[in-house]
Design a protein around this motif. Structure first.
Motif, PDB file in Angstrom:
ATOM      1  N   GLN A   1       0.835  -1.182   0.000  1.00  0.00           N
ATOM      2  CA  GLN A   1       0.000   0.000   0.000  1.00  0.00           C
ATOM      3  C   GLN A   1       0.880   1.247   0.000  1.00  0.00           C
ATOM      4  O   GLN A   1       1.801   1.359   0.807  1.00  0.00           O
ATOM      5  N   ARG A 102       0.272  -2.699  -9.472  1.00  0.00           N
ATOM      6  CA  ARG A 102      -0.009  -1.708  -8.441  1.00  0.00           C
ATOM      7  C   ARG A 102      -0.156  -0.322  -9.060  1.00  0.00           C
ATOM      8  O   ARG A 102       0.667   0.092  -9.871  1.00  0.00           O
ATOM      9  N   TYR A 104      -1.482   3.682  -7.783  1.00  0.00           N
ATOM     10  CA  TYR A 104      -1.904   4.515  -6.671  1.00  0.00           C
ATOM     11  C   TYR A 104      -2.033   5.961  -7.109  1.00  0.00           C
ATOM     12  O   TYR A 104      -1.311   6.423  -8.002  1.00  0.00           O
TER      13      TYR A 104
END
Length: 115
Positions: A1, A102, A104
């Motif tokens: 994260q 991923r 973000y």
């Protein structure tokens, strides 16, 4: 994260400059491709600039010669230096980090170019 936090936006006059910063969490920042996008009112989101882990950069034609993307891996931070700003640069600017599967996004920072 990964959490991304943009800063540095504000109100500037045409021809002025701003430097945006995007601070990232985590210890794998150096491996991510980083990018800046922007979205103006009533317009679709536009890719402004990218910088890969190896340092290669790409820019939208509309900002070439005026904007510079850079990164400081020791600080987990990516920057966007914006010079010779025009009213059409007015938008919310978003930071993006991508690595394989991923992806973000930050919350954005407002840039307003106006007299």
């Amino acid at each position: 994260q990964v959490q991304l936090v943009e800063s540095g936006g504000g109100l500037v006059q045409p021809g002025g400059s701003l430097r945006l910063s995007c601070a990232a969490s985590g210890n794998n920042f150096r491996f991510y491709t980083m990018a800046w996008h922007r979205q103006a009112p009533g317009k679709q989101r536009e890719l402004v600039a990218t910088i890969r882990s190896g340092g290669n950069t790409n820019y939208a034609d509309s900002v070439k010669g005026r904007f510079t993307i850079s990164r400081d891996n020791a600080k987990n931070t990516v920057y966007l230096q914006m010079n010779s700003l025009k009213p059409e640069d007015t938008a919310i600017y978003y930071c993006n980090a991508n690595l394989m599967t991923r992806d973000y996004w930050g919350q954005g920072t407002q840039v307003t170019v106006s007299s």
